[in-house]
Design an enzyme around this catalytic site. Structure first.
Site, mmCIF file in Angstrom:
data_model
loop_
_atom_site.group_PDB
_atom_site.id
_atom_site.type_symbol
_atom_site.label_atom_id
_atom_site.label_comp_id
_atom_site.label_asym_id
_atom_site.label_seq_id
_atom_site.Cartn_x
_atom_site.Cartn_y
_atom_site.Cartn_z
ATOM 1 N N CYS B 132 0.818 -1.224 0.000
ATOM 2 C CA CYS B 132 0.000 0.000 0.000
ATOM 3 C C CYS B 132 0.850 1.272 0.000
ATOM 4 O O CYS B 132 0.579 2.211 -0.763
ATOM 5 C CB CYS B 132 -0.942 0.003 1.193
ATOM 6 S SG CYS B 132 -0.188 -0.522 2.747
ATOM 7 N N GLY B 163 -3.978 -0.883 7.608
ATOM 8 C CA GLY B 163 -2.951 -1.635 6.888
ATOM 9 C C GLY B 163 -2.575 -2.919 7.596
ATOM 10 O O GLY B 163 -2.010 -3.830 6.988
ATOM 11 N N ARG B 245 3.658 3.733 12.183
ATOM 12 C CA ARG B 245 2.220 3.465 12.337
ATOM 13 C C ARG B 245 1.616 4.490 13.287
ATOM 14 O O ARG B 245 2.226 4.814 14.312
ATOM 15 C CB ARG B 245 2.035 2.057 12.923
ATOM 16 C CG ARG B 245 0.594 1.606 13.008
ATOM 17 C CD ARG B 245 0.025 1.187 11.681
ATOM 18 N NE ARG B 245 0.525 -0.108 11.246
ATOM 19 C CZ ARG B 245 0.385 -0.562 9.993
ATOM 20 N NH1 ARG B 245 -0.206 0.160 9.062
ATOM 21 N NH2 ARG B 245 0.869 -1.746 9.672
ATOM 22 N N HIS B 252 -2.986 6.253 4.285
ATOM 23 C CA HIS B 252 -1.590 6.496 4.608
ATOM 24 C C HIS B 252 -1.201 7.877 4.071
ATOM 25 O O HIS B 252 -1.644 8.282 2.998
ATOM 26 C CB HIS B 252 -0.676 5.472 3.912
ATOM 27 C CG HIS B 252 -0.844 4.072 4.405
ATOM 28 N ND1 HIS B 252 -1.445 3.745 5.599
ATOM 29 C CD2 HIS B 252 -0.451 2.888 3.854
ATOM 30 C CE1 HIS B 252 -1.415 2.430 5.753
ATOM 31 N NE2 HIS B 252 -0.826 1.882 4.710
#
Lengths: 348, 348
Positions: B132, B163, B245, B252
């Site tokens: 991703c 994710g 994260r 994102h």
């Protein structure tokens, strides 16, 4: 004249996020206090604050407040510092200013004690405390610069809402509750109080801290760039910053890329340099998932560094991760450390 | 043989975060479906999923599931792909794989249709969908590479918990509720399910996504590095990544530094190139606080770019900010777009 053994300290902006932290730290730290004056805007005057088991009434900050004050710690916004810091100096106080008002003034030292304590000697009554995101970064860059030479820095930040004050913490708290209750999130403050648009910070990332400058960078980004050059005494340092506000209450984190002069260094060389640096704690062991995070650094005094690794293409390039409590070393603690060094070195 | 006009599609991992999104998108997209098979682990088999107003029962994925399947869309983890993708290919299906299992296999094209559609032609039954965080970055790097040449990239990411799957979303949700209720936050999953330590993600930033590699980089960081080189067809590209994260559910964000070959470019040159790129939307106007954020990009199909500015020291360097829904273009949508292009180009 007999040497002073106790000092009259004024805290300007005593009811704000940083001011409150300064008062808390003054209780724990080594500055001998004769009298503590807590000052604020008219709006907050009259509030009571406990200090050393005694109640102190917050008073409105006016020029006359600084009579007999030895050290005045300002964190009430740039306009207050612009107006009242010269009044304090005129009355014989030394000012440590937490705002951006004087930071780039060439007659004002901009100081992180572990990095450039000696600059304090040239003060003319005002010493500037750097921006929170700058302080923690230069604490790690200085030992690297000293040991290996520093050519270039690229930083992306992960910044807490408390850097925007108590109101911003309240906004994150409120939006979080709204989310949990299934309500729409309301945004009225961030990214910048005076700007036109306000965007939710909860579960979001805002690539704007402070207002935009003509060159497309935000003021926060330019602070990091210009202040770092001044503190590291290197106007030629190549340095770029991207500053991002996140749904974190406390501690800023930074992803730093640093290019050094010296060739052939190893990760261990950088780790050792950071680990031995004054005020820096190395927390770096991938094998045991050891690295700092905003939550692990909160309420701590040090700057924490981890995730040191070598760039895979540039032999002189290293990446690392820096975390520190933005209200502690990033603001209140550094302010108090400046005052301590002024007293210890008799540079008042 | 008559040309096929409708296709049997299998979705492997149909009950996961990406699988669910794939099923939703298949309803809206242009692939003519003869039959839709929803496959999963034994644990999730038997669940019912609505598709085009019809209830489909999820079945356990076994080699025989792929008889008569034309296109199999895998997102059930690397080990499932390793085991079952060859079985699907053996039975005549073309596999689009969302895991890291085959991405760096030189016989497997790694494709973002807007970037390297032509690579699809060389498939041997399996096409890999990139990570991703890679997809949204290369969508912006490719037009820059094509127009001006690309020498170097340094990226720091701001990644959503989705994710890491539905479980990670549940964990952020749970920790957020614990915080609001004044309880201690419990961490049992992030940063990596199988690792020893688990750390709270709510109001925190974790500088670890996926497991650590021997070189000190995480697997996520190495994915971004290696996959970008493969997709951009440039093994010599200098590229470094730091992956973090954050307490964000969806989308994102990335702070990207890109150094181009061509001299003398302006911010406008880069903005125009990004604004005209296929699949990229430029949202970039500091004067009106216009830039993408995770919340603004959620549920959207495009990659959003903003905050384009020139490095203050390197005339060939530019910084910008890239945001995209990690489950959409970052996973499910790109998978479906690959399938669409295979059909449109008759490359099945």
């Amino acid at each position: 004249m007999a040497e002073k053994t106790a000092f009259t300290i004024a805290v300007v902006g005593a009811t704000g996020a940083v001011g409150q932290k300064i008062v808390q730290l003054l209780e724990k730290k080594d500055i001998p206090i004769k009298q503590l004056k807590l000052l604020s805007s008219q709006r907050s005057a009259g509030k009571k604050v406990f200090f050393a088991n005694r109640e102190i009434t917050v008073e409105e900050a006016v020029p006359e407040s600084f009579e007999d004050v030895d050290i005045a710690l300002f964190s009430a916004g740039g306009s207050v510092s612009k107006k009242l810091a010269p009044e304090a100096v005129k009355r014989g106080a030394v000012v440590v200013d937490n705002t951006s008002a004087y930071r780039l003034d060439k007659d004002v030292p901009l100081v992180v004690p572990e990095v450039n304590e000696q600059d304090l000697q040239s003060h003319n009554g005002i010493i500037a405390n750097p921006n929170c995101s700058t302080i923690q970064m230069v604490a790690t860059l200085k030992p690297i610069q000293e040991a290996f030479g520093l050519k270039r820095v690229i930083v992306s930040t992960y910044q807490a809402v408390s850097g925007s004050g108590n109101e911003a913490c309240d906004e994150l708290e409120e939006q979080t509750k709204q989310y949990v209750n299934g309500e729409d999130m309301t945004a009225e403050l961030l990214p910048v109080k005076g700007d036109e648009k306000h965007l939710p910070i909860a579960f979001n990332a805002l690539p704007q801290i402070d207002v935009f400058q003509d060159n497309g960078y935000t003021f926060e980004e330019m602070k990091m760039i210009n202040e770092s050059k001044k503190i590291l005494h290197d106007d030629a340092l190549a340095i770029a910053a991207t500053c991002v506000r996140l749904p974190i209450f406390t501690s800023h984190a930074e992803s730093v890329y640093a290019e050094v002069e010296e060739n052939g260094l190893s990760v261990k060389d950088i780790q050792n340099t950071l680990g031995n640096a004054d005020g820096v704690v190395l927390e770096d062991d991938p094998q045991t998932q050891t690295y700092p995070t905003p939550l692990s650094a909160a309420e701590k005094e040090e700057v924490f560094a981890g995730r040191v690794r070598k760039d895979l293409d540039n032999d002189n390039g290293f990446h690392f991760w820096v975390v520190s409590d933005n209200l502690m070393k990033g603001a209140a603690l550094n302010t108090i450390q400046i005052a301590e060094r002024l007293i210890q070195n008799k540079w008042l």
